[in-house]
Design an enzyme around this catalytic site. Structure first.
Site: not given
Length: 232
Positions: A12, A78, A152, A173-174, A197
């Site tokens: 990233e 996501g 997920i 997640m962050e 995704d």
């Protein structure tokens, strides 16, 4: 203006890092910070590591050591909004934890004691990001981004998020941990991520396949946004 940029994973940050001139690397607390100029603008790019603790630690170190004026959180996410596909952009107007539950004491789901229920992104940064999206002619959605220490990849986790946060456009997640730190330090932030995704039972497969696509799109967005913030 000095702009702080935060990504979690090597994939990233690598494209942005390669564009930084006069680059210097600082290693602190398991994080790496790359300082220099991105197209003439002072930047500090943090590779934090994955998850809320790593992101909060890294954001705190970045703010304390480099003192950026604003923070952009970039990377992959996501998709939850039905209109999103791989490579599309999500921009936060708010970030919330999807895995915090202190409702037994009267708090909203996702709210931690002593904190707001959600962390609001900066209006000027949102407007600048949306201007970049129009200039680049990208498909994008603005809205609530939710964060938690889980990838997920199943119907149960997805259903829980959709139940608790029906308006959420993306999950990762962050971002909320970074937003939380920015809130505490009173530093403006915005989350600008690309979809890698669509959150479902096959999301781990598409994530591996399309992470590079998301990284390319998020890099394009951040590079354009940095230019706009620096020069208007």
């Amino acid at each position: 203006m000095k702009i702080g940029i935060i990504g979690a994973m090597e994939e990233e940050v690598t494209l942005l890092r390669d564009k930084i001139d006069n680059r210097q690397t600082i290693t602190l607390g398991g994080c790496e910070i790359y300082t220099g100029q991105l197209n003439g603008t002072e930047v500090a790019l943090l590779k934090s590591g994955i998850g809320k603790v790593a992101a909060a630690l890294g954001a705190t170190l970045l703010l304390g050591h480099c003192k950026p004026d604003v923070i952009i959180n970039t990377g992959s996410a996501g998709g939850l909004a039905s209109t999103l596909k791989v490579g599309d952009i999500v921009v936060s107007d708010e970030a919330r934890y999807h895995d915090a539950d202190v409702t037994a004491f009267g708090y909203e789901y996702g709210q931690l004691p002593g904190c707001p229920a959600g962390f609001k992104a900066d209006d000027k940064l949102i407007a600048a990001a949306e201007s970049c999206i129009r200039e680049l002619n990208l498909n994008a959605v603005r809205g609530l981004i939710v964060s938690g220490d889980a990838f997920i990849n199943g119907s149960v986790g997805l259903a829980k998020i959709r139940h608790n946060f029906p308006d959420a456009v993306a999950v990762e997640m962050e971002a909320t941990a970074i937003a939380h730190v920015c809130h505490n330090f009173n530093v403006p932030f915005v989350v600008v991520r690309a979809i890698s995704d669509v959150a479902d039972q096959q999301s781990h497969l598409s994530f591996d396949e399309f992470l590079a696509v998301a990284a390319k799109q998020s890099t394009l967005m951040v590079e354009t946004l940095v230019q706009k913030l620096a020069h208007g």
